[in-house]
Design a protein around this motif. Sequence first.
Motif, PDB file in Angstrom:
ATOM      1  N   TYR A 156      76.558  89.059-103.866  1.00 14.61           N
ATOM      2  CA  TYR A 156      78.146  88.772-103.617  1.00 14.61           C
ATOM      3  C   TYR A 156      79.114  89.543-104.356  1.00 14.61           C
ATOM      4  N   ILE A 157      79.865  90.387-103.454  1.00 21.76           N
ATOM      5  CA  ILE A 157      80.552  91.265-104.373  1.00 21.76           C
ATOM      6  C   ILE A 157      82.030  91.240-103.759  1.00 21.76           C
ATOM      7  N   ASN A 158      83.014  91.170-104.363  1.00 20.73           N
ATOM      8  CA  ASN A 158      84.344  91.185-103.916  1.00 20.73           C
ATOM      9  C   ASN A 158      84.681  90.168-102.771  1.00 20.73           C
ATOM     10  N   GLY A 159      84.156  89.168-103.399  1.00 22.72           N
ATOM     11  CA  GLY A 159      84.701  87.899-102.222  1.00 22.72           C
ATOM     12  C   GLY A 159      84.029  87.757-101.077  1.00 22.72           C
ATOM     13  N   LYS A 160      83.028  88.584-101.106  1.00 20.97           N
ATOM     14  CA  LYS A 160      82.135  88.308 -99.630  1.00 20.97           C
ATOM     15  C   LYS A 160      80.484  88.998 -99.978  1.00 20.97           C
ATOM     16  N   PHE A 161      79.670  88.224 -99.105  1.00 24.51           N
ATOM     17  CA  PHE A 161      78.250  88.565 -99.504  1.00 24.51           C
ATOM     18  C   PHE A 161      77.843  89.849 -98.758  1.00 24.51           C
ATOM     19  N   ASN A 162      77.052  90.297 -99.346  1.00 26.77           N
ATOM     20  CA  ASN A 162      76.354  91.700 -99.146  1.00 26.77           C
ATOM     21  C   ASN A 162      74.718  91.646 -99.048  1.00 26.77           C
ATOM     22  N   PHE A 163      74.392  91.807 -97.744  1.00 26.23           N
ATOM     23  CA  PHE A 163      72.881  91.643 -97.397  1.00 26.23           C
ATOM     24  C   PHE A 163      72.502  93.064 -97.153  1.00 26.23           C
ATOM     25  N   SER A 164      71.448  93.563 -97.804  1.00 27.33           N
ATOM     26  CA  SER A 164      71.011  94.879 -97.425  1.00 27.33           C
ATOM     27  C   SER A 164      69.371  94.546 -96.974  1.00 27.33           C
ATOM     28  N   ILE A 165      69.256  95.050 -95.849  1.00 31.20           N
ATOM     29  CA  ILE A 165      67.959  94.736 -95.128  1.00 31.20           C
ATOM     30  C   ILE A 165      67.129  96.164 -95.249  1.00 31.20           C
ATOM     31  N   ASP A 166      65.849  95.939 -95.775  1.00 26.74           N
ATOM     32  CA  ASP A 166      65.078  97.182 -95.932  1.00 26.74           C
ATOM     33  C   ASP A 166      64.086  96.720 -94.935  1.00 26.74           C
ATOM     34  N   MET A 167      63.824  97.867 -93.916  1.00 28.60           N
ATOM     35  CA  MET A 167      62.653  97.250 -92.867  1.00 28.60           C
ATOM     36  C   MET A 167      61.795  98.472 -92.821  1.00 28.60           C
ATOM     37  N   SER A 168      60.268  98.363 -92.904  1.00 29.23           N
ATOM     38  CA  SER A 168      59.444  99.278 -92.788  1.00 29.23           C
ATOM     39  C   SER A 168      58.188  99.130 -91.865  1.00 29.23           C
ATOM     40  N   LYS A 190      79.921  76.772-101.615  1.00 27.79           N
ATOM     41  CA  LYS A 190      81.409  76.836-101.499  1.00 27.79           C
ATOM     42  C   LYS A 190      81.647  76.979 -99.875  1.00 27.79           C
ATOM     43  N   VAL A 191      80.820  77.819 -99.267  1.00 33.37           N
ATOM     44  CA  VAL A 191      81.087  78.360 -97.719  1.00 33.37           C
ATOM     45  C   VAL A 191      80.158  77.219 -96.873  1.00 33.37           C
ATOM     46  N   LYS A 192      79.458  76.549 -97.379  1.00 32.72           N
ATOM     47  CA  LYS A 192      78.269  75.976 -96.635  1.00 32.72           C
ATOM     48  C   LYS A 192      78.811  75.392 -95.302  1.00 32.72           C
ATOM     49  N   SER A 193      79.762  74.973 -95.298  1.00 30.94           N
ATOM     50  CA  SER A 193      80.465  74.063 -94.290  1.00 30.94           C
ATOM     51  C   SER A 193      80.638  75.001 -92.970  1.00 30.94           C
ATOM     52  N   ASP A 194      81.127  76.085 -93.242  1.00 30.18           N
ATOM     53  CA  ASP A 194      81.313  77.231 -92.102  1.00 30.18           C
ATOM     54  C   ASP A 194      80.701  78.358 -92.385  1.00 30.18           C
ATOM     55  N   TRP A 195      79.257  78.509 -92.490  1.00 30.70           N
ATOM     56  CA  TRP A 195      78.636  79.666 -92.632  1.00 30.70           C
ATOM     57  C   TRP A 195      79.157  80.641 -91.788  1.00 30.70           C
ATOM     58  N   GLY A 196      79.108  80.537 -90.417  1.00 33.33           N
ATOM     59  CA  GLY A 196      79.675  81.428 -89.451  1.00 33.33           C
ATOM     60  C   GLY A 196      80.527  82.235 -90.054  1.00 33.33           C
ATOM     61  N   GLU A 197      81.643  81.745 -90.406  1.00 35.44           N
ATOM     62  CA  GLU A 197      82.899  82.528 -90.806  1.00 35.44           C
ATOM     63  C   GLU A 197      82.466  83.423 -91.952  1.00 35.44           C
ATOM     64  N   ALA A 198      81.767  82.915 -92.932  1.00 32.22           N
ATOM     65  CA  ALA A 198      81.392  83.648 -94.163  1.00 32.22           C
ATOM     66  C   ALA A 198      80.535  84.910 -93.768  1.00 32.22           C
ATOM     67  N   LEU A 199      79.682  84.572 -92.703  1.00 29.90           N
ATOM     68  CA  LEU A 199      78.796  85.678 -92.185  1.00 29.90           C
ATOM     69  C   LEU A 199      79.734  86.744 -91.496  1.00 29.90           C
ATOM     70  N   LYS A 200      80.736  86.345 -91.030  1.00 30.28           N
ATOM     71  CA  LYS A 200      81.551  87.197 -90.313  1.00 30.28           C
ATOM     72  C   LYS A 200      82.172  88.187 -90.937  1.00 30.28           C
ATOM     73  N   LYS A 201      82.455  87.593 -92.373  1.00 24.79           N
ATOM     74  CA  LYS A 201      83.374  88.473 -93.261  1.00 24.79           C
ATOM     75  C   LYS A 201      81.985  89.343 -93.951  1.00 24.79           C
ATOM     76  N   SER A 202      81.020  89.028 -93.915  1.00 32.11           N
ATOM     77  CA  SER A 202      80.031  89.804 -94.859  1.00 32.11           C
ATOM     78  C   SER A 202      79.528  91.244 -94.342  1.00 32.11           C
ATOM     79  N   ASP A 203      79.010  91.817 -95.599  1.00 24.41           N
ATOM     80  CA  ASP A 203      78.573  93.277 -95.190  1.00 24.41           C
ATOM     81  C   ASP A 203      77.015  93.115 -94.892  1.00 24.41           C
ATOM     82  N   ILE A 204      76.875  93.623 -93.787  1.00 21.92           N
ATOM     83  CA  ILE A 204      75.292  93.868 -93.622  1.00 21.92           C
ATOM     84  C   ILE A 204      74.633  95.041 -93.174  1.00 21.92           C
TER      85      ILE A 204
END
Lengths: 366, 511, 371
Positions: free
Chosen positions: C266-278, C342-356
Amino acid sequence: MRNYIGNEITLMQYIFLIHGIQVGAGVLQLPRIMAEKVGMNGWIPLICGWLLSSAASLIIIQIMKKNPQSTLMDLMTTYFGKFIGKISSILLIIYFSIVSFTLIQKSILFIQVWLLPGIPSYIIMFLFSVPTYIIARNGIRIISRYAELVFFLMLWMPLFYIVALNQNHHWVHLLPLFKNIQQGLMATGSTIVSFLGFEVAFLFYPFLKEKKAASLGIIIANSLSLLVFLFVTISCFLFFSPDEITQYYEPTLSMLKVVEFRFIERMEIIFLAFYLFILSTTWIPYMYSMAFCTKWLFNKGNAKNYLLLSLIFFIVIMYFVVPTFPGNDLLSEFYEKIGVIFFYVFPVFLLIYSFIYYRIRGRITK
Amino acid sequence: MKIFKKWVKQNVNSSSKNIGDSEVKMISKSLSENLVNLYALFKDTPDLIVRHLEIKKGNKQAVLIYLSSLIDKDLIHEHILYPLINNDNDTEMHSQSVTIGKVESSSTWKDVELNIFQGKSILLIDGQTEVMILDTPGWPQRSIEDPQLETSLKGAHIGFGETSDRNIALIRRYIPNRQLKITEMVVGERSKSKVSILYLEDVANPELLQELKNRIEQIHVDFILNAGELEQFIEDSPYSPFPQFISTERPDAAASHIFQGRMIVMVDGASAVLVTPVTLISFFQNVDDYGLRLLSSNFIRMLRMVSFFIAILLPSLYISLISFNYELIPIKILLNIGKYRSEVPFPPFIEALIMEISLEMLREAGVRLPAPIGQTVGIVGAIVIGQAAVQAGIVSNMMIIVVSSTAIASFIIPNYDMSAAIRLLRFPMMIIASWFGIVGIVIGLMTIIGHIISLESLGTPYASPFAPIRFPEWKDTFVRFPLWKMTKRPSGARPIQVKRQRTNGFRRDEK
Amino acid sequence: MKWLIICSFLLFILTMLSSPVGRPLNLEDVSFALVIGVDLDDENNLIFYTTSPVFKPGAEQENKVFKVNAKSIRQSREEFDSRGTGLFSSSKAQVLLVGKKLLENPRWFSLIDVLYKDFKTTVNPRIVAIDGPISNIMNTVTENQPINSMAVKSIIDTSYLRGETVKVTLQELHRQMFDKGLTPSISSISTSNDIVLTGSTLLDEKGKYSIELNKLESCLLLMLQGKKLDYSLDIPILKQKENNSIQSNILSMNANNVKIKIKTQYINGKFNFSIDMSMYVMLTALPPSYESITSIPKLEGNINKELQLQFEHLIKKIQKRKIDPIGLGLYARAYQNNEYEKVKSDWGEALKKSDIKVSVNVKVKTMGAVK
């Protein structure tokens, strides 16, 4: 002092007897109750409950060690006199009869709704009475043999869970691990009743052949039950999402609905039918305890006759009062409260009293 | 009226008494008096031979009495009559002239009577109050044959006969040991059957032996025809379907049981012996298991265990799956079954009952039929009747398969009593499955298990080593461990000497 | 004592005979609803379809189709009962077909609540979203014999093995609907011309229809969910488009042993997901104009780049619509619980803002049998 030699049980039988009583109908609803109270850290109250119940069991064994040949009622007679002894036996009879009735009723309800919808309860009660009578009439030796055998016969059950988990498991459900510690500790109140079952040590300690190992035995029994509870709870937590598990009344059973093989489907039916073995090891010792206390109280007659009478009595009750889940829940709450007071709180006082008693006795004889 | 009845009773009782029972007990010195008593005792017995002879030595009158059907004529002629009539040596004792091995003497009529009926000859000598009892048995016996019910591939092909002497001989061939002791008792007022208990003294538990003796002593009946009847008098639970004694016709099986600390009860006149105390598992063990190779015998042993469950459970499983819990069956099979079921008018329970009862009737009839007809009827019964029943729409194909598998499975059990018990248990299971489905089957299993674990054989637990669980003894239950690993005797018989061998053979180093 | 037992036993047998013991339902009187279909017709009325085999003596087996108007599945069962010869039971249902039109109504999930509550039903039917009239499928199914009335189930199951569509049973759908950090996805079949599997359909957190994914995108979704399957991917590797009707820019490969690691921050007010695939791939088809492969690392680099583009495309698609079929919410709940609450009730919104961010690491196991 009555003579209890000749009807002896070995250590392993003693362990499985207690373990069999502890693992019963509670397991089916346990994960939901844990999830409702504590969320995904539901394993915390289980471990706390185990600690408390082991402590209570050890206290009971310490009490019994002083008079190895007496049951609880004999003990009360020695410490407090005949009148209190008889009162204690009456209380025990009431407790055991309520417990066994509630447990049998719960098993009947489960069987009725999941497996045999049309059949009236008193008929199922009769069905259960037949093996109960055959097993329990011969005394604690045969009951413990049965508990021992059932444990080994039912070792294949966890495999089903592993197959179901294979399909769908998410380890992330368990994280974060220590979110709700305080709530977890508060919820221990519900788990200590799951471990109720060790109180039969009050009655059957004189029958144990190797009395030195009694403490170790009871700890092992409690730990085995803890393993079972943990396994079931954690499997359900892995399988169901935290937001949906509270929707299922019996997640343990609903989870098995997804298990399917090529040659057989709907495995939860087979599982529940064989689970009846485990349920039976819960109520059979309680019914026998009730008959045993009755025989002690009246000091005549055969325990098996009292057993038969109580079985017939239960059948008649169920004919007139049809069991329901809410009604059964009320009864459960009632007996849980009594159980906690009788067997978690009371032994502490009894132990302290016994120390004082022997100290005073020692001083008098000097 | 009452007095009249009493008087009548008394008279009847007294007239039914045998003369020999009360009055004359002792042999008298006078030969003629003895002969009078003899003829009074043995009226209407044409095969009683009374041979008057004169003993050469001392010129005494003597009478040789025997039943011609029960004695060996050669012995009588050459070893009794010839020496007595012809020998003139110097001894005073007549027992020296008679060249028979076993000679006893007695002075009561009771003994005379008892011994005559056991094939012995009695020598009454004038002037002596003691008679000589000479052992000359020679009744008709059959030759040693392979026992019919318990055939074995690799074991010996001998079976017990109807004479206990010969049976004891066969066992002694397997146990040439001083510790093999025999206790003899007599059972039956009229049959006077000789019951022998054989055991190894330093292995068998003396408490159990005493218990067995007590039980046999307390039998008061007219006669015991065979070991099966004896069994029912001394069992712990005669109402239970499960046998509590093993009845075997093979000497090698009997010997192996003795070595495990069990006791053999042999009844004179019966070709089967009883073994006690036994556990449930011993009914599934066969002499062949130990003679075959390790892997093959384990396979057969496991097959037997599986067939035990099939024989009890298969019809009830079928009934409960079809009538109650059809959701358990996958959809493809379910559609097939539905097709069959729509052709048959009966509910599954009645269908199963019809087929099972027909099969039992066929089996029982097969026992009574003579061999050539029996074989044909067997084939006819199985194939034609079964097929015809399906075509007529009385039963479905599935049912035939279920019933025949069950029958075959129940015949795999080596002991006849146990397989009869299993065949019997099928029927209550079927009934309860038709009423309650799988729950019924579970309750039925619970009841059977509850019954087995409370059953006792001569006071020892029947379901050992499962009921009081003893892991070391599982070496010979579901699978048979290698022979060199079975170092201890099973504790079911509570033997007092437990170790029977060391880990031995050239494999001593391999543990 | 003995008399007491005997008398009570007899009395008991008498009462038992008068009860429904011993009279269970016969197998041939039960109609198994193998396929259940729900749709909205033109006037927005609910229609229910079911097909069930009919047990007839003789070799002929028949499947009957029923179509009724009703307000709920429960009521439809009554209607079916009055039309069919047996008692309808959905304990052997193989698939549940839902019309696309119905999916646009967020209340559709409450219709199938009864399938969860009843103890006797099964939770294993596959859910399929149908584009086009359901009657097409039902009628095709009846022409064939019982084995093929499970045709739809076979289509779904076999395509899932290659990763062409998601396989969602009722149990799985329940989990996806109720979990706040996840949105449901179901298979989809189109019936307008022919019965064709088109990929997957994504729903939003209320269960309303959101967007469709084609087969390649379904494959990528399954990879992101971490499912271990034998994927067969066809990705466009070269940019140019030729006029030749035989497209020459598709690289085909089989991918298996897919491992995925998701880091949550969680950086700068938004979620940060880094996905590593092999994953390990086996090449099955190269574009005709692709020069002979000079170096494997270069090939792997190209594939990595291309796959990454595809993933980013997919993720942008779902972020735009505020849905989370991958289940990133579960990871957020596990690793960044405080922020998630905190953002559980509107997870879609939080996801939209997050970095993937997705990074792909491909290892070529083999290039196939021929060059």
